[in-house]
Design an enzyme around this catalytic site. Structure first.
Site, short mmCIF file in Angstrom:
data_model
loop_
_atom_site.label_atom_id
_atom_site.label_comp_id
_atom_site.label_asym_id
_atom_site.label_seq_id
_atom_site.Cartn_x
_atom_site.Cartn_y
_atom_site.Cartn_z
N GLY A 87 0.83 -1.21 0.00
CA GLY A 87 0.00 0.00 0.00
C GLY A 87 0.85 1.25 0.00
CG ASN A 88 -0.45 4.74 -1.32
OD1 ASN A 88 -1.10 5.55 -0.66
ND2 ASN A 88 -0.94 4.14 -2.39
NE ARG A 89 5.64 6.69 4.39
CZ ARG A 89 6.01 6.21 5.57
NH1 ARG A 89 5.22 6.35 6.60
NH2 ARG A 89 7.16 5.60 5.70
CB SER A 90 -2.73 8.19 0.20
OG SER A 90 -3.78 9.11 0.08
#
Ligand SMILES: Cc1cc2nc3c(=O)[nH]c(=O)nc-3n(C[C@H](O)[C@H](O)[C@H](O)COP(=O)(O)O)c2cc1C
Length: 399
Positions: free
Chosen positions: A203-206
């Site tokens: 995933g990512n940090r958004s």
């Protein structure tokens, strides 16, 4: 600022107590005007004690002060929450049988309705026509949220979170116009997750904060908003229809479906460029030796696809304005300009990201790159400022 809080006779009347507190605690003078039916749900002493002001429902109290005219005339904002189907009908037809409906006719300030009712009532052609009439006359009617209604029913009709209604009211009080009224907008927010196995993902940090600010501000400016949220743990913005997705494939499907009837699409979600080539059906077990490498495969490029579909005039995908976002860690503007040219979108919002920049923070700074126009610098400030700058640029393009 003088606020009139109209309360009509719906089960959500108790939530208006929280809205009232938000107004009074932020220094507003609030006059609560409930309907007679509203008082069956929450009594007069509650409204009087929480507002610190007298409470009346009909036009025959304190007649010497002509409240049926004065309350509306002197208000800076009238907000009706919850607004019943009955109240919307009365307001649309200009009936004036009680103090609230008289106030609505005499008010020359902005008027906000937050309807709440069962889905069937909300979707009935009579209610739809009444809402359309009120919107045509310049009132802001916030679409209800989707969720649990009275009893076991779920669907559109729920009163949005009072905090979210309050945020919209504050914007209206600050003089923001309804320049997106009648526009259908789609906003994607959050970050996609690509499953490795049933328990792990890439995933990512958004956080979704910027996309949610875009959805909230668009709704407050009068737009009909579909918010496609990828893995966001934030309260639904008032007025937006929220579609929840997890992976890039799900996000793509939702965006393409919603953009079929949209005027504007804003792709603020952080979409994974790659996903694991294989998804394991069972949890990958720890082994003594070296772990297996993870092979990646490319994800579809949704922003580019939207641009291509528009260029090719694919039926059902022709938003007038397409907005992309670029999160860059270096050569921010140069990378942004290249992306704008490559993707075929109209606006590209470029922001620098890093450990304490943009992701999960309440503020942001950005440059809005405009195809065929001058870039717009948005100084560091609340994410709602960036959102407003984007909608300003969108509104300019639409007109
Ligand atoms: C338990 C109960 C809950 C109700 N909830 C709603 C509601 O959420 N929305 C609505 O439009 N009407 C609702 N109604 C119907 C309204 O109370 C009814 O239409 C009433 O005449 C509205 O009066 P008013 O618009 O003057 O406040 C409810 C009625 C009852 C008995």
């Amino acid at each position: 600022m003088k606020v009139v809080l109209g309360v009509s006779g719906g089960i959500a009347a108790y939530k208006a107590c929280e809205l009232l507190r938000l107004f009074t605690e932020s220094g507003h003078q609030v006059r609560v005007v409930p309907t007679r039916e509203a008082l069956r749900f929450v009594g007069e002493p509650t409204w009087a004690a929480l507002s610190g002001n007298p409470v009346a429902t009909d036009v025959w109290d304190d007649v010497h002060e002509v409240p049926h005219v004065r309350i509306g005339q002197t208000a800076d904002l009238v907000v009706v929450a919850p607004a019943t189907a009955d109240l919307l009908a009365k307001a649309a037809h200009g009936l004036a049988g009680d103090l609230l409906t008289n106030t609505l006719l005499t008010a020359r300030c902005p008027v906000v309705f937050a309807p709440a009712m069962h889905t069937e009532m909300w979707q009935h052609p009579a209610t739809r026509a009444n809402v359309a009439t009120l919107r045509e006359r310049g009132s802001l009617v916030i679409d209800p949220a989707v969720g649990r209604l009275t009893g076991a029913d779920t669907g559109p009709g729920r009163l949005p979170d009072p905090t979210e209604i309050f945020r919209i009211c504050l914007r209206v009080l600050r003089g923001r116009s309804l320049d997106l009224a009648g526009q259908k907008v789609v906003v994607s927010a959050g970050g996609t997750r690509e499953a490795l196995d049933p328990v792990r993902f890439i995933g990512n940090r958004s956080s979704g904060l910027q996309g949610y600010a875009l959805a909230r501000t668009a709704a407050a400016r009068g737009a009909e908003v579909t918010l496609i949220a990828a893995n966001v743990a934030l309260p639904d913005p008032a007025g937006a229809t929220v579609v929840r997705v997890e992976s890039t494939a799900e996000l793509r499907e939702a965006v393409l479906a919603a953009s079929g009837h949209a005027d504007v699409v804003v792709m603020a979600a952080a979409v994974a460029d790659f996903r694991p080539a294989a998804r394991h059906d069972a949890k990958i077990k720890k082994t003594d030796g070296e772990p297996e490498p993870i092979h990646l495969t490319k994800n579809p490029d949704i922003l580019a696809e939207l641009g291509e579909r528009r260029r090719a005039a694919v039926p059902g995908t022709s938003p007038k304005v397409i907005v992309g976002f670029a999160a860059e860690t270096h050569d921010v503007l140069a990378n942004g300009q290249a992306k704008l040219a490559r993707k075929g979108c109209d606006l590209l919002v470029v922001n620098e990201v890093g450990e304490h920049l943009a992701f999960g923070t309440p503020d942001n700074a950005a440059t809005v790159l405009v195809a065929g126009g001058e870039p717009i610098e948005v100084p560091r400030g609340p994410k709602e400022d960036v959102a407003d700058a984007v909608w300003d640029a969108v509104a300019a393009r639409l007109s």
